[in-house]
Motif scaffolding. Structure first.
Motif, mmCIF file in Angstrom:
data_model
loop_
_atom_site.group_PDB
_atom_site.id
_atom_site.type_symbol
_atom_site.label_atom_id
_atom_site.label_comp_id
_atom_site.label_asym_id
_atom_site.label_seq_id
_atom_site.Cartn_x
_atom_site.Cartn_y
_atom_site.Cartn_z
ATOM 1 N N LYS A 185 0.829 -1.216 0.000
ATOM 2 C CA LYS A 185 0.000 0.000 0.000
ATOM 3 C C LYS A 185 0.861 1.263 0.000
ATOM 4 C CE LYS A 185 -3.598 -2.307 2.659
ATOM 5 N NZ LYS A 185 -4.598 -2.559 1.639
ATOM 6 N N ASP A 198 3.978 1.335 -1.191
ATOM 7 C CA ASP A 198 4.954 1.243 -2.277
ATOM 8 C C ASP A 198 6.393 1.326 -1.745
ATOM 9 O OD1 ASP A 198 5.782 0.900 -4.872
ATOM 10 O OD2 ASP A 198 5.818 3.037 -5.316
ATOM 11 N N LEU A 243 6.603 10.295 3.524
ATOM 12 C CA LEU A 243 6.206 8.915 3.807
ATOM 13 C C LEU A 243 5.293 8.863 5.027
ATOM 14 C CD1 LEU A 243 6.291 5.935 3.127
ATOM 15 C CD2 LEU A 243 8.445 5.745 4.371
ATOM 16 N N PHE A 302 3.162 11.135 5.865
ATOM 17 C CA PHE A 302 1.848 11.554 5.355
ATOM 18 C C PHE A 302 1.175 10.382 4.631
ATOM 19 C CE2 PHE A 302 2.866 16.145 5.849
ATOM 20 C CZ PHE A 302 1.655 16.552 6.375
ATOM 21 N N LYS A 303 1.966 9.665 3.867
ATOM 22 C CA LYS A 303 1.440 8.527 3.117
ATOM 23 C C LYS A 303 0.891 7.460 4.081
ATOM 24 C CE LYS A 303 3.153 6.429 -1.151
ATOM 25 N NZ LYS A 303 4.367 6.279 -1.953
ATOM 26 N N THR A 358 -2.304 8.661 5.548
ATOM 27 C CA THR A 358 -3.393 8.548 4.564
ATOM 28 C C THR A 358 -3.900 7.115 4.471
ATOM 29 O OG1 THR A 358 -2.336 10.317 3.306
ATOM 30 C CG2 THR A 358 -4.020 9.047 2.159
ATOM 31 N N VAL A 359 -2.958 6.155 4.451
ATOM 32 C CA VAL A 359 -3.338 4.739 4.347
ATOM 33 C C VAL A 359 -4.197 4.315 5.540
ATOM 34 C CG1 VAL A 359 -2.376 2.397 4.511
ATOM 35 C CG2 VAL A 359 -1.458 3.999 2.838
ATOM 36 N N THR A 381 1.840 13.175 -1.720
ATOM 37 C CA THR A 381 1.939 11.724 -1.684
ATOM 38 C C THR A 381 1.273 11.104 -2.905
ATOM 39 O OG1 THR A 381 -0.088 11.615 -0.418
ATOM 40 C CG2 THR A 381 1.957 11.615 0.826
ATOM 41 N N LEU A 391 -0.171 7.418 -3.926
ATOM 42 C CA LEU A 391 -0.401 6.075 -3.412
ATOM 43 C C LEU A 391 -0.364 5.031 -4.521
ATOM 44 C CD1 LEU A 391 -3.146 6.714 -0.729
ATOM 45 C CD2 LEU A 391 -0.704 6.440 -0.432
ATOM 46 N N GLU A 445 12.983 5.043 0.456
ATOM 47 C CA GLU A 445 13.877 5.910 1.232
ATOM 48 C C GLU A 445 14.653 5.169 2.314
ATOM 49 O OE1 GLU A 445 10.705 8.608 2.534
ATOM 50 O OE2 GLU A 445 11.097 7.899 4.562
#
Lengths: 70, 148
Positions: A22, A24, A44, A46-47, A50-51, B2, B4, B69
């Motif tokens: 999810k 990546d 990341l 934030f990602k 969000t997930v 971001t 996804l 990263e």
């Protein structure tokens, strides 16, 4: 920095590989973040937020903030 | 900020990386065949070497772009610490060999100086690159084992 990734992941019944897909990123990277060996960058983080449909503060906290809360 | 749904782009990078890695292997095999089996004349060796370097550089860039990263940070750490320890080992070997090299270098002045220069450059390159690369690989293996 502390995080609740493992708990949140378990609540959703996701494996590390599921979360990695999810986000990546690699499963090893999810493991490194979960165990606190690696602090994610802001994008990341934030990602991740969000997930999980949460704010960054609900997932991550600084060590001293977490200790003060305990 | 971001993104996804990045997976198709990622797999395209993977395919490019695999293509250039395959090309690197093909060029390297041709190079080895040229060196050890005299398949080509010497003039082709330079162009094969250049092709290897270009393909390696392209595959390294392609590979680098597939890393996330945390993986990148681990590789930076491995290059910095493993490579630094390797360079220290190189320095130790160099300092230990310096007296011998100085005396044999002076003795070799009467020989073909071009051969001496070629051998010295090759030995210096190997001495610089090998311990640093080994240090990087060991450091990376330790990091990988810890995050398995």
């Amino acid at each position: 920095m502390r995080n609740r990734l493992k708990v949140l992941r378990a609540e959703r019944n996701w494996s590390q590989a599921d979360l990695a897909e999810k986000l990546d990123v690699s499963r090893q990277s999810v493991n490194a973040i979960e165990t606190g060996k690696y602090d994610p960058s802001l994008p990341l983080a934030f990602k991740i937020a969000t997930v999980f449909g949460m704010s960054i503060e609900q997932i991550f906290s600084a060590d001293d903030v977490a200790q003060a809360a305990e | 900020m971001t993104q996804l749904a990045d997976t198709p782009r990622r797999s395209l990078r993977e395919r490019r990386k695999n293509l250039f890695t395959l090309l690197t292997c093909v060029f390297a095999l041709l190079y080895l065949a040229s060196v050890f089996a005299d398949v080509f004349v010497d003039a082709n060796l330079f162009w094969l070497s250049a092709a290897i370097v270009v393909a390696m550089t392209a595959s390294t860039f392609g590979w680098g772009r597939t890393l996330d990263e945390a993986q990148l940070k681990a590789h930076y750490q491995a290059w910095f610490w493993g490579g630094s320890v390797g360079l220290m080992v190189s320095s130790l070997i160099f300092l230990a060999l310096l007296p011998t090299m100085m005396s044999s270098g002076i003795a070799a002045l009467g020989d073909d100086i071009a051969d001496v220069a070629t051998m010295s450059f090759t030995a210096g390159f190997v001495l610089a690159i090998l311990p640093a690369t080994l240090g990087y690989l060991v450091w990376w293996a330790v990091l990988w084992m810890r995050n398995r």
